[in-house]
Scaffold this motif. Sequence first.
Motif, PDB file in Angstrom:
ATOM      1  N   ALA B  17       0.852  -1.193   0.000  1.00  0.00           N
ATOM      2  CA  ALA B  17       0.000   0.000   0.000  1.00  0.00           C
ATOM      3  C   ALA B  17       0.887   1.242   0.000  1.00  0.00           C
ATOM      4  O   ALA B  17       2.053   1.185   0.403  1.00  0.00           O
ATOM      5  N   PRO B  18       0.334   2.388  -0.440  1.00  0.00           N
ATOM      6  CA  PRO B  18       1.097   3.634  -0.348  1.00  0.00           C
ATOM      7  C   PRO B  18       1.072   4.181   1.077  1.00  0.00           C
ATOM      8  O   PRO B  18       0.186   3.850   1.872  1.00  0.00           O
ATOM      9  N   VAL B  19       2.047   5.012   1.390  1.00  0.00           N
ATOM     10  CA  VAL B  19       2.094   5.613   2.718  1.00  0.00           C
ATOM     11  C   VAL B  19       2.572   7.053   2.629  1.00  0.00           C
ATOM     12  O   VAL B  19       3.363   7.417   1.739  1.00  0.00           O
ATOM     13  N   LEU B  76       6.733  12.837   3.777  1.00  0.00           N
ATOM     14  CA  LEU B  76       7.461  11.703   3.184  1.00  0.00           C
ATOM     15  C   LEU B  76       6.465  10.725   2.586  1.00  0.00           C
ATOM     16  O   LEU B  76       5.437  10.423   3.212  1.00  0.00           O
ATOM     17  N   ARG B  77       6.770  10.213   1.392  1.00  0.00           N
ATOM     18  CA  ARG B  77       5.842   9.296   0.722  1.00  0.00           C
ATOM     19  C   ARG B  77       6.590   8.110   0.120  1.00  0.00           C
ATOM     20  O   ARG B  77       7.768   8.215  -0.219  1.00  0.00           O
ATOM     21  N   LYS B  78       5.843   7.017   0.014  1.00  0.00           N
ATOM     22  CA  LYS B  78       6.329   5.865  -0.733  1.00  0.00           C
ATOM     23  C   LYS B  78       5.122   5.217  -1.383  1.00  0.00           C
ATOM     24  O   LYS B  78       4.117   4.970  -0.706  1.00  0.00           O
ATOM     25  N   PRO B  79       5.181   4.935  -2.674  1.00  0.00           N
ATOM     26  CA  PRO B  79       4.001   4.432  -3.376  1.00  0.00           C
ATOM     27  C   PRO B  79       3.615   3.000  -3.014  1.00  0.00           C
ATOM     28  O   PRO B  79       2.450   2.636  -3.122  1.00  0.00           O
ATOM     29  N   SER B  80       4.600   2.197  -2.568  1.00  0.00           N
ATOM     30  CA  SER B  80       4.311   0.800  -2.257  1.00  0.00           C
ATOM     31  C   SER B  80       5.320   0.325  -1.200  1.00  0.00           C
ATOM     32  O   SER B  80       6.515   0.246  -1.482  1.00  0.00           O
ATOM     33  N   VAL B  81       4.817   0.041  -0.006  1.00  0.00           N
ATOM     34  CA  VAL B  81       5.742  -0.294   1.084  1.00  0.00           C
ATOM     35  C   VAL B  81       5.972  -1.802   1.186  1.00  0.00           C
ATOM     36  O   VAL B  81       5.157  -2.605   0.728  1.00  0.00           O
ATOM     37  N   HIS B  82       7.099  -2.141   1.816  1.00  0.00           N
ATOM     38  CA  HIS B  82       7.463  -3.532   2.042  1.00  0.00           C
ATOM     39  C   HIS B  82       7.628  -3.780   3.532  1.00  0.00           C
ATOM     40  O   HIS B  82       7.828  -2.836   4.314  1.00  0.00           O
ATOM     41  N   ILE B  83       7.582  -5.035   3.909  1.00  0.00           N
ATOM     42  CA  ILE B  83       7.761  -5.404   5.314  1.00  0.00           C
ATOM     43  C   ILE B  83       9.031  -4.786   5.874  1.00  0.00           C
ATOM     44  O   ILE B  83       9.079  -4.331   7.020  1.00  0.00           O
ATOM     45  N   ARG B 109       6.266   5.880  14.006  1.00  0.00           N
ATOM     46  CA  ARG B 109       6.542   4.440  13.894  1.00  0.00           C
ATOM     47  C   ARG B 109       5.684   3.862  12.778  1.00  0.00           C
ATOM     48  O   ARG B 109       4.456   3.875  12.863  1.00  0.00           O
ATOM     49  N   LEU B 110       6.353   3.399  11.734  1.00  0.00           N
ATOM     50  CA  LEU B 110       5.667   2.806  10.588  1.00  0.00           C
ATOM     51  C   LEU B 110       5.662   1.294  10.740  1.00  0.00           C
ATOM     52  O   LEU B 110       6.728   0.675  10.855  1.00  0.00           O
ATOM     53  N   THR B 111       4.462   0.730  10.763  1.00  0.00           N
ATOM     54  CA  THR B 111       4.309  -0.727  10.892  1.00  0.00           C
ATOM     55  C   THR B 111       3.664  -1.256   9.628  1.00  0.00           C
ATOM     56  O   THR B 111       2.588  -0.784   9.236  1.00  0.00           O
TER      57      THR B 111
END
Lengths: 113, 114
Positions: B17-19, B76-83, B109-111
């Motif tokens: 998902a994006p964040v 701050l953005r990221k189009p597709s996050v990973h574990i 804290r990004l989970t």
Amino acid sequence: KAGVTQTPRYLIKTRGQQVTLSCSPISGHRSVSWYQQTPGQGLQFLFEYFSETQRNKGNFPGRFSGRQFSNSRSEMNVSTLELGDSALYLCASSSGTVIEKLFFGSGTQLSVL
Amino acid sequence: AQSVTQLDSQVPVFEEAPVELRCNYSSSVSVYLFWYVQYPNQGLQLLLKYLSGSTLVKGINGFEAEFNKSQTSFHLRKPSVHISDTAEYFCAVMPVRGAQKLVFGQGTRLTINP
């Protein structure tokens, strides 16, 4: 090129004692900064040394002091430890002229009992 | 003096998902802006920085941030996050002139959930 090295990795002290933390910067770097990280206060700037001189200082009591040696290695000292001094202490090095390029060490985790 | 506010202390998202992690700052002087990431039991690693020029800044690991001077924000953005993006993220500012020290936000804290 080796990174920023902080020793020791973990420390346990009791109230009233004093402690010395060490930081070896990246080779060629002349500036060393120290930060304190706690869950409550977050990351706070302690002081910065450049060519053996303290160039900037944060808002910490005089119990917190530091120094830098001619080889740019730096030590941080905390005297008369208090419980609230328990924290992760991070060191960062830079060339001193391109200051926005800061490289952080893994930190020293200090626990005061 | 400078101050930094990270609007979310925790952000849970699903993998791929994006964040967006939000950061607002206050300063009476010009500042440089930074995002750092901290993985468990490690120090801080620089993700990206804004010094001048283009307001869209690209960093490592697929992250990017946009500087908005009128809103004093640096999200701050990221189009597709990973574990592997699970970590704590810190926004920071440094005055362009004067005391060269970083002023940090409280962290987000990004989970990442599978």
